[in-house]
Write a protein that holds these residues in place. Structure first.
Motif, mmCIF file in Angstrom:
data_model
loop_
_atom_site.group_PDB
_atom_site.id
_atom_site.type_symbol
_atom_site.label_atom_id
_atom_site.label_comp_id
_atom_site.label_asym_id
_atom_site.label_seq_id
_atom_site.Cartn_x
_atom_site.Cartn_y
_atom_site.Cartn_z
ATOM 1 N N LYS A 133 0.828 -1.198 0.000
ATOM 2 C CA LYS A 133 0.000 0.000 0.000
ATOM 3 C C LYS A 133 0.867 1.254 0.000
ATOM 4 O O LYS A 133 2.002 1.249 0.476
ATOM 5 C CB LYS A 133 -0.934 0.004 1.211
ATOM 6 N N THR A 134 0.311 2.352 -0.511
ATOM 7 C CA THR A 134 1.010 3.627 -0.534
ATOM 8 C C THR A 134 0.558 4.491 0.637
ATOM 9 O O THR A 134 -0.457 4.208 1.288
ATOM 10 C CB THR A 134 0.728 4.379 -1.838
ATOM 11 N N LEU A 135 1.298 5.541 0.904
ATOM 12 C CA LEU A 135 0.907 6.475 1.957
ATOM 13 C C LEU A 135 -0.484 7.045 1.696
ATOM 14 O O LEU A 135 -1.281 7.216 2.618
ATOM 15 C CB LEU A 135 1.927 7.620 2.050
ATOM 16 N N GLN A 136 -0.785 7.343 0.443
ATOM 17 C CA GLN A 136 -2.093 7.911 0.131
ATOM 18 C C GLN A 136 -3.228 6.961 0.510
ATOM 19 O O GLN A 136 -4.334 7.391 0.842
ATOM 20 C CB GLN A 136 -2.175 8.237 -1.361
ATOM 21 N N GLN A 137 -2.943 5.647 0.488
ATOM 22 C CA GLN A 137 -3.963 4.653 0.818
ATOM 23 C C GLN A 137 -4.124 4.441 2.320
ATOM 24 O O GLN A 137 -5.172 3.980 2.769
ATOM 25 C CB GLN A 137 -3.628 3.320 0.143
ATOM 26 N N VAL A 138 -3.097 4.774 3.101
ATOM 27 C CA VAL A 138 -3.162 4.480 4.540
ATOM 28 C C VAL A 138 -3.290 5.733 5.411
ATOM 29 O O VAL A 138 -3.564 5.629 6.606
ATOM 30 C CB VAL A 138 -1.925 3.667 4.995
ATOM 31 N N GLU A 164 6.894 7.091 -0.802
ATOM 32 C CA GLU A 164 5.437 6.954 -0.896
ATOM 33 C C GLU A 164 4.952 5.533 -0.597
ATOM 34 O O GLU A 164 3.770 5.320 -0.372
ATOM 35 C CB GLU A 164 4.954 7.391 -2.273
ATOM 36 N N THR A 165 5.859 4.565 -0.575
ATOM 37 C CA THR A 165 5.465 3.192 -0.235
ATOM 38 C C THR A 165 5.813 2.835 1.209
ATOM 39 O O THR A 165 5.518 1.722 1.652
ATOM 40 C CB THR A 165 6.154 2.181 -1.171
ATOM 41 N N TRP A 166 6.441 3.757 1.940
ATOM 42 C CA TRP A 166 6.896 3.467 3.302
ATOM 43 C C TRP A 166 5.749 3.589 4.302
ATOM 44 O O TRP A 166 4.771 4.307 4.077
ATOM 45 C CB TRP A 166 8.003 4.431 3.710
#
Length: 354
Positions: A133-138, A164-166
């Motif tokens: 998941k990406t930051l935008q998703q979480v 952005e994936t962290w």
């Protein structure tokens, strides 16, 4: 979990104890700058007025009869161009029979050569969100919008895409390092100065250590990578601090450099560090292994070692983060509870070596 990886594993292996047991989060406010931060461009941020030679904060004095423990309160970040005059520290070390380091965690993991190789492979992607998941998703939309604005400000165009994936906690720490660098501050504290003075005197050094055993290090890494982490509070408070606390950080750094303990007491300190520690110690990985109270265990480990040093040595020198020394329920409170006399630098009448 049972035992620590060998130093031969290098930086990759150190991620296991750093991540699994909260060291990375605990060090969020005292970490060396990343490689990216070293090459950051200047930004319109608070001016750090302190430079040149400065006296530092003085030493705390803890006594038991005629035995004394001198404690230096370290701070990070500090003004980049400051040159510290460690006269009191050098005098204290010159008379000391022992030096007490800050507490640390040692994770024991009994793995052979091939186990080390396998463990290194399992650490790939350990900072990433589960399920890719990406930051935008979480991250909630309003918080993500703040993140994008600050990331653009401090990383600039075209940089920081991999973040952005962290997980939010690791992304926040990376952005935090960028902001610190651009504010004219450095993550490096004064430990090198102390280490040189100790080495020159060849003094015995005690390293208070809380040990955690790891039966299955690969399983622990896998559990962390797949497990949930409640790190949005850490993420949010890190963004808050970058947004509004850089001026206060500059004041705090200047107060440390000039030895103004009274000023340090009055300056508000963010609870960002506590939020980030809680994010890690609140994971199932930490709870299942009984280390969800790791900060308290480390504090007790150090206070025990300090008590032993005071009983054994006429003079001992120690160093701790100054935030821990100023905290009402911190390390000094633990010493007072055991009956020791504690004096702050602005209360001490006799300097080391007098």
């Amino acid at each position: 979990m049972r035992a620590m990886t060998s130093p031969s594993l290098g930086k990759a292996s150190r991620l296991l104890p750093a991540i699994a047991f909260g060291i990375a989060a605990a060090c969020a406010s005292a970490q060396a700058p990343t490689e990216a931060a070293k090459h950051a461009d200047a930004a319109e941020l608070p001016t750090i007025v302190v430079s040149g030679e400065q006296p530092g904060p003085g030493l705390w004095k803890v006594t038991s009869g005629d035995h004394v423990l001198w404690i230096l309160g370290t701070l990070s970040p500090l003004p980049k161009n400051m040159h510290w005059q460690p006269k009191d520290v050098e005098a204290a070390i010159a008379t000391a029979q022992a030096v007490l380091d800050p507490p640390r965690v040692k994770v024991n993991a009994d793995v052979g050569f091939f186990g080390k190789i396998a463990l290194m492979g399992s650490l790939v992607g350990v900072r990433d969100n589960p399920d890719h998941k990406t930051l935008q998703q979480v991250v909630p939309p309003d918080l993500y919008a703040r993140w994008i604005a600050l990331k653009t400000k401090y990383f600039g165009a075209g940089r920081g895409r991999n973040i952005e994936t962290w997980r939010p906690i690791f992304a926040a720490i990376e952005l935090w390092n960028e902001a610190i660098k651009k504010a004219g501050l450095t993550r490096e504290d004064v430990s090198d100065v102390v280490d040189r003075a100790v080495k020159a005197r060849n003094i015995e050094t005690t390293k208070p250590t809380y040990k955690v055993d790891v039966d299955d290090p690969r399983g622990a890494v896998r559990e962390f990578k797949n497990g949930a982490m409640n790190d949005l509070d850490c993420f949010s408070k890190t963004l808050d601090r970058i947004d509004s606390d850089l001026d206060t950080m500059a004041e705090r750094a200047n107060a440390w450099a000039t030895g103004d303990i009274g000023k340090l007491r009055t300056l508000p300190d963010s609870d960002q560090r506590e939020a980030c520690i809680a994010a890690v110690t609140g994971t199932n990985l930490a709870k299942e292994r009984g280390i969800d109270d790791l900060p308290e265990r480390l504090r007790k480990t150090w206070v025990d070692a300090a008590s032993a040093a005071l009983a054994k040595n006429a003079v001992t020198f120690a160093r701790l983060p100054i935030t821990d020394l100023l905290a009402k329920d911190g390390y000094l409170a633990g010493l007072k509870a055991r009956g020791y006399t504690v004096e702050a630098p602005d209360e001490v009448l006799d300097a080391p070596g007098d």
